[in-house]
Design a protein around this motif. Structure first.
Motif, PDB file in Angstrom:
ATOM      1  N   VAL A  29       0.840  -1.195   0.000  1.00  0.00           N
ATOM      2  CA  VAL A  29       0.000   0.000   0.000  1.00  0.00           C
ATOM      3  C   VAL A  29       0.871   1.238   0.000  1.00  0.00           C
ATOM      4  O   VAL A  29       1.967   1.242   0.552  1.00  0.00           O
ATOM      5  CB  VAL A  29      -0.966   0.042   1.213  1.00  0.00           C
ATOM      6  N   TRP A  33      -3.255   5.352   0.440  1.00  0.00           N
ATOM      7  CA  TRP A  33      -4.218   4.270   0.599  1.00  0.00           C
ATOM      8  C   TRP A  33      -4.558   3.579  -0.714  1.00  0.00           C
ATOM      9  O   TRP A  33      -5.679   3.152  -0.941  1.00  0.00           O
ATOM     10  CB  TRP A  33      -5.476   4.754   1.312  1.00  0.00           C
ATOM     11  N   LEU A  35      -3.820   0.299  -3.008  1.00  0.00           N
ATOM     12  CA  LEU A  35      -3.278  -1.051  -2.964  1.00  0.00           C
ATOM     13  C   LEU A  35      -2.606  -1.345  -4.301  1.00  0.00           C
ATOM     14  O   LEU A  35      -3.235  -1.258  -5.351  1.00  0.00           O
ATOM     15  CB  LEU A  35      -4.400  -2.072  -2.718  1.00  0.00           C
ATOM     16  N   GLU A  55      -1.734  -5.531   4.904  1.00  0.00           N
ATOM     17  CA  GLU A  55      -1.567  -4.231   4.249  1.00  0.00           C
ATOM     18  C   GLU A  55      -2.472  -3.166   4.866  1.00  0.00           C
ATOM     19  O   GLU A  55      -2.080  -2.007   5.014  1.00  0.00           O
ATOM     20  CB  GLU A  55      -1.797  -4.348   2.745  1.00  0.00           C
TER      21      GLU A  55
END
Length: 188
Positions: A29, A33, A35, A55
Motif C-alpha cells: 500500500v 491508501w 493497494l 496491508e
C-alpha cells in the motif's frame, strides 16, 4: 475473530483503490491508501486474505507517517525500506496470524531477524539499523510506495482518521464480546 479479518480484507478488496503492478511478486500500500498488487499472484484465498489484512494494518498504524518521523541522522539512503520492514515486524508478530489466517511463507517477521515479538516499528527499525552494520537485511515486495497520482478518489486525511476511529471502535466492541485477537487489543 475470523469475521473481523474477513471483513477488513473484503472491505479493502472491494472499496479500496487498486493499481496493478506486474513487476513485484506481492502487494503493498502507498501512503495515499492505494493497494498495489500483482494480478498474477496465485496464493490460496486464506493467504491472500491475510496479506490484505496485513496491508490494511500498515495504513491503520500510520507506518508511512511514522517512518517520516525517523530523525535525519538515523536515515540511511534506504531508510523507508528499512522502516517498512520494521512495520512488517510490528504487524506480523501478532497472534492474529496463524493457521486460520496464514501469511505467505517468506513474510517478514521478528523471528527472521532473531528479534523479540511485541515491539513497535520504531524499535524494530533501530534493531534493523544495528543488524545492517553487520550484514545485509533482505528486502522484498513493495517498499515505500510513493503517492500515486491515480488515487484522486483515495480517502482524505480526515476520512482516513475516521476509518481508523471506526475500526478502533469495532475492535473495542469485539473486546467486550470476548472475541478479539491479541494484536488488535494492543492497537485499539
Amino acid at each position: 475473530e475470523d469475521e473481523i479479518h474477513a471483513h477488513a480484507a473484503a472491505h479493502e478488496a472491494e472499496t479500496g483503490h487498486k493499481v496493478k503492478v506486474e513487476s513485484k511478486p506481492t502487494m503493498g500500500v502507498s501512503r495515499d491508501w492505494v493497494l498495489h498488487y500483482n494480478p498474477a499472484i496465485d496464493w490460496p484465498s486464506k493467504v491472500l486474505q491475510a496479506t490484505l489484512y496485513h496491508e490494511i494494518w500498515h495504513l491503520l498504524r500510520r507506518h508511512h507517517e511514522r517512518g517520516e518521523n525517523v530523525p535525519l541522522d538515523k536515515r540511511p539512503l534506504n531508510y523507508q525500506e528499512i522502516f517498512n520492514l520494521a512495520g512488517d515486524c510490528e504487524i506480523n508478530d501478532a497472534a492474529d496470524f496463524n493457521d486460520k489466517l496464514p501469511l505467505p511463507a517468506d513474510c517478514i517477521t521478528p523471528s527472521k531477524f532473531e528479534f523479540p515479538d511485541n515491539e513497535l516499528a520504531e524499535q524494530y527499525y533501530q534493531r534493523l539499523l544495528k543488524k545492517l552494520k553487520k550484514k545485509s537485511v533482505p528486502c522484498c515486495g513493495y517498499r515505500s510506495l510513493p503517492a500515486n497520482g491515480a488515487s484522486k478518489d483515495a480517502p482524505s486525511q480526515s476520512e482516513q482518521e475516521q476509518i481508523r476511529r471506526r475500526v478502533a471502535k469495532d475492535i473495542k466492541a469485539a473486546r467486550q464480546a470476548g472475541n478479539l485477537p491479541a494484536g488488535l487489543e494492543r492497537w485499539a
